[in-house]
Design a protein around this motif. Structure first.
Motif, PDB file in Angstrom:
ATOM      1  N   ILE A   1     -38.123 -31.308 -25.204  1.00 45.28           N
ATOM      2  CA  ILE A   1     -39.451 -30.961 -23.628  1.00 45.28           C
ATOM      3  C   ILE A   1     -37.416 -30.543 -22.449  1.00 45.28           C
ATOM      4  N   ASP A   2     -37.944 -30.199 -22.019  1.00 46.82           N
ATOM      5  CA  ASP A   2     -36.589 -29.640 -21.223  1.00 46.82           C
ATOM      6  C   ASP A   2     -37.420 -28.945 -19.747  1.00 46.82           C
ATOM      7  N   THR A   3     -37.510 -29.495 -18.957  1.00 48.01           N
ATOM      8  CA  THR A   3     -37.995 -29.605 -17.904  1.00 48.01           C
ATOM      9  C   THR A   3     -38.038 -29.626 -16.257  1.00 48.01           C
ATOM     10  N   GLY A   4     -38.031 -29.751 -15.140  1.00 45.35           N
ATOM     11  CA  GLY A   4     -37.252 -29.466 -13.951  1.00 45.35           C
ATOM     12  C   GLY A   4     -37.705 -28.581 -12.907  1.00 45.35           C
ATOM     13  N   LEU A   5     -36.851 -28.146 -12.020  1.00 44.62           N
ATOM     14  CA  LEU A   5     -36.326 -26.982 -10.924  1.00 44.62           C
ATOM     15  C   LEU A   5     -35.466 -26.028 -11.802  1.00 44.62           C
ATOM     16  N   TYR A   6     -35.624 -24.738 -11.137  1.00 43.61           N
ATOM     17  CA  TYR A   6     -35.204 -23.765 -11.362  1.00 43.61           C
ATOM     18  C   TYR A   6     -35.449 -22.368  -9.995  1.00 43.61           C
ATOM     19  N   GLU A   7     -34.381 -22.028  -9.438  1.00 43.47           N
ATOM     20  CA  GLU A   7     -34.136 -20.720  -9.272  1.00 43.47           C
ATOM     21  C   GLU A   7     -33.840 -19.930  -9.712  1.00 43.47           C
ATOM     22  N   PHE A   8     -34.556 -18.558  -9.047  1.00 45.42           N
ATOM     23  CA  PHE A   8     -34.020 -16.471 -10.008  1.00 45.42           C
ATOM     24  C   PHE A   8     -33.712 -16.054  -8.829  1.00 45.42           C
ATOM     25  N   HIS A   9     -32.170 -15.596  -9.075  1.00 43.07           N
ATOM     26  CA  HIS A   9     -31.944 -14.655  -7.855  1.00 43.07           C
ATOM     27  C   HIS A   9     -32.416 -12.821  -8.479  1.00 43.07           C
ATOM     28  N   LEU A  10     -32.985 -12.647  -8.008  1.00 45.76           N
ATOM     29  CA  LEU A  10     -33.499 -11.337  -7.891  1.00 45.76           C
ATOM     30  C   LEU A  10     -33.033  -9.786  -7.202  1.00 45.76           C
ATOM     31  N   THR A  11     -32.858  -9.560  -8.054  1.00 50.89           N
ATOM     32  CA  THR A  11     -32.901  -7.693  -7.513  1.00 50.89           C
ATOM     33  C   THR A  11     -34.322  -6.557  -7.222  1.00 50.89           C
ATOM     34  N   ASP A  12     -34.881  -6.390  -5.992  1.00 45.95           N
ATOM     35  CA  ASP A  12     -36.027  -5.780  -6.339  1.00 45.95           C
ATOM     36  C   ASP A  12     -35.156  -3.822  -6.928  1.00 45.95           C
ATOM     37  N   PRO A  13     -36.255  -3.940  -7.854  1.00 48.12           N
ATOM     38  CA  PRO A  13     -35.950  -2.490  -7.966  1.00 48.12           C
ATOM     39  C   PRO A  13     -35.205  -1.080  -7.296  1.00 48.12           C
ATOM     40  N   VAL A  14     -35.980  -0.733  -6.636  1.00 50.59           N
ATOM     41  CA  VAL A  14     -36.716   0.003  -5.968  1.00 50.59           C
ATOM     42  C   VAL A  14     -35.381  -0.046  -4.763  1.00 50.59           C
ATOM     43  N   THR A  15     -35.539  -0.810  -3.559  1.00 52.14           N
ATOM     44  CA  THR A  15     -34.795  -1.130  -2.687  1.00 52.14           C
ATOM     45  C   THR A  15     -33.779  -1.987  -2.395  1.00 52.14           C
ATOM     46  N   GLY A  16     -33.068  -2.444  -3.867  1.00 53.06           N
ATOM     47  CA  GLY A  16     -32.093  -3.680  -3.747  1.00 53.06           C
ATOM     48  C   GLY A  16     -32.008  -4.546  -3.558  1.00 53.06           C
ATOM     49  N   ALA A  17     -32.841  -5.089  -2.083  1.00 56.67           N
ATOM     50  CA  ALA A  17     -33.083  -6.235  -1.468  1.00 56.67           C
ATOM     51  C   ALA A  17     -33.118  -7.377  -2.466  1.00 56.67           C
ATOM     52  N   LYS A  18     -32.302  -8.640  -2.490  1.00 60.22           N
ATOM     53  CA  LYS A  18     -32.172  -9.639  -2.546  1.00 60.22           C
ATOM     54  C   LYS A  18     -33.195 -10.801  -2.401  1.00 60.22           C
ATOM     55  N   SER A  19     -34.050 -11.150  -3.356  1.00 59.65           N
ATOM     56  CA  SER A  19     -34.876 -12.745  -3.202  1.00 59.65           C
ATOM     57  C   SER A  19     -34.223 -14.026  -4.273  1.00 59.65           C
ATOM     58  N   THR A  20     -35.081 -14.772  -4.222  1.00 58.86           N
ATOM     59  CA  THR A  20     -35.028 -16.053  -4.912  1.00 58.86           C
ATOM     60  C   THR A  20     -36.386 -16.063  -4.656  1.00 58.86           C
ATOM     61  N   ALA A  21     -36.374 -16.548  -6.307  1.00 58.82           N
ATOM     62  CA  ALA A  21     -37.857 -17.721  -6.537  1.00 58.82           C
ATOM     63  C   ALA A  21     -37.259 -18.967  -7.056  1.00 58.82           C
ATOM     64  N   GLU A  22     -38.125 -19.768  -5.830  1.00 62.68           N
ATOM     65  CA  GLU A  22     -37.686 -20.944  -6.694  1.00 62.68           C
ATOM     66  C   GLU A  22     -39.170 -21.382  -7.538  1.00 62.68           C
ATOM     67  N   ALA A  23     -39.096 -22.019  -8.608  1.00 60.31           N
ATOM     68  CA  ALA A  23     -39.663 -21.993  -9.618  1.00 60.31           C
ATOM     69  C   ALA A  23     -39.401 -23.582 -10.210  1.00 60.31           C
ATOM     70  N   ARG A  24     -40.818 -24.290 -10.540  1.00 63.44           N
ATOM     71  CA  ARG A  24     -41.072 -25.269 -11.516  1.00 63.44           C
ATOM     72  C   ARG A  24     -41.011 -24.849 -13.117  1.00 63.44           C
ATOM     73  N   TYR A  25     -40.287 -25.623 -13.870  1.00 63.71           N
ATOM     74  CA  TYR A  25     -40.831 -24.772 -15.102  1.00 63.71           C
ATOM     75  C   TYR A  25     -40.443 -26.806 -16.522  1.00 63.71           C
ATOM     76  N   THR A  26     -41.361 -25.754 -17.050  1.00 64.45           N
ATOM     77  CA  THR A  26     -41.208 -26.845 -19.106  1.00 64.45           C
ATOM     78  C   THR A  26     -41.063 -25.644 -19.813  1.00 64.45           C
ATOM     79  N   TYR A  27     -39.631 -26.212 -20.068  1.00 65.28           N
ATOM     80  CA  TYR A  27     -39.701 -25.371 -21.871  1.00 65.28           C
ATOM     81  C   TYR A  27     -39.805 -26.362 -23.155  1.00 65.28           C
ATOM     82  N   GLU A  28     -41.002 -26.385 -24.452  1.00 67.77           N
ATOM     83  CA  GLU A  28     -40.518 -27.255 -24.666  1.00 67.77           C
ATOM     84  C   GLU A  28     -39.948 -26.267 -26.463  1.00 67.77           C
ATOM     85  N   TYR A  29     -39.384 -27.137 -27.012  1.00 71.78           N
ATOM     86  CA  TYR A  29     -38.621 -26.512 -27.838  1.00 71.78           C
ATOM     87  C   TYR A  29     -38.466 -27.385 -29.344  1.00 71.78           C
TER      88      TYR A  29
END
Length: 173
Positions: A124-152
């Motif tokens: 199990i890998d768990t923690g916090l990550y962020e995604f750097h995103l680009t709006d497909p229409v406007t090209g505006a950049k944003s960041t989504a901060e999230a928590r995650y769990t991957y069970e492998y």
């Protein structure tokens, strides 16, 4: 005469065993049968090996191909995605989610991770990550901060995601 032949046979057998590395200075180094079966089993993966599974998943995101991302999930995987309220429980649902998510050109970066290796076939890998995103229409950049769990789980010799939960980080109150 027989004693002489027997001595030669014992000496020859000892030479073969020493050459094969199973006897050293008169002490047998051959593994007992139970040790051989244990040694041939898969060893537990390291935390670094489990952490690298995220890197492979993140690289699959960079391809822009939702099928390549879905290939990292088991057939019976469950995905609770970051930017959707819908629980995905089959490949079609997982691919569908990633079609929209990949349009935002996500790049994941781990902020904090805690890895628990359960055994040679699960972790199990768990923690916090962020995604750097680009709006497909406007090209505006944003960041989504999230928590995650991957069970492998290691299935058929391949590490696959069997459960992936990702949710936006709550705002502090």
């Amino acid at each position: 005469m027989q004693r002489h032949i027997r001595t030669r046979l014992v000496t020859a057998a000892a030479a073969v065993l020493v050459a094969a590395g199973t006897v050293t200075a008169g002490v047998s180094t051959a593994e007992p049968e139970h040790a051989k079966t244990t040694a041939t089993r898969s060893a537990k993966p390291t935390k670094a090996q489990i952490a690298a599974l995220f890197d492979g998943w993140n690289a699959a995101l960079q391809t822009g191909d939702p099928d390549k991302v879905a290939d990292r999930y088991a057939k019976d995987a469950v995905l609770l995605p970051t930017l959707s309220a819908e629980i995905r429980t089959d490949r079609a649902g997982i691919v569908d989610y990633f079609v929209g998510f990949l349009a935002k050109k996500p790049v994941g970066v781990k902020v904090r991770t805690v890895i628990n290796v359960l055994d040679e076939n699960s972790a199990i890998d768990t923690g916090l990550y962020e995604f750097h995103l680009t709006d497909p229409v406007t090209g505006a950049k944003s960041t989504a901060e999230a928590r995650y769990t991957y069970e492998y789980e290691k299935r058929g010799g391949k590490w696959l995601i069997v459960n992936h939960h990702s949710s936006l980080l709550p705002t502090e109150s």
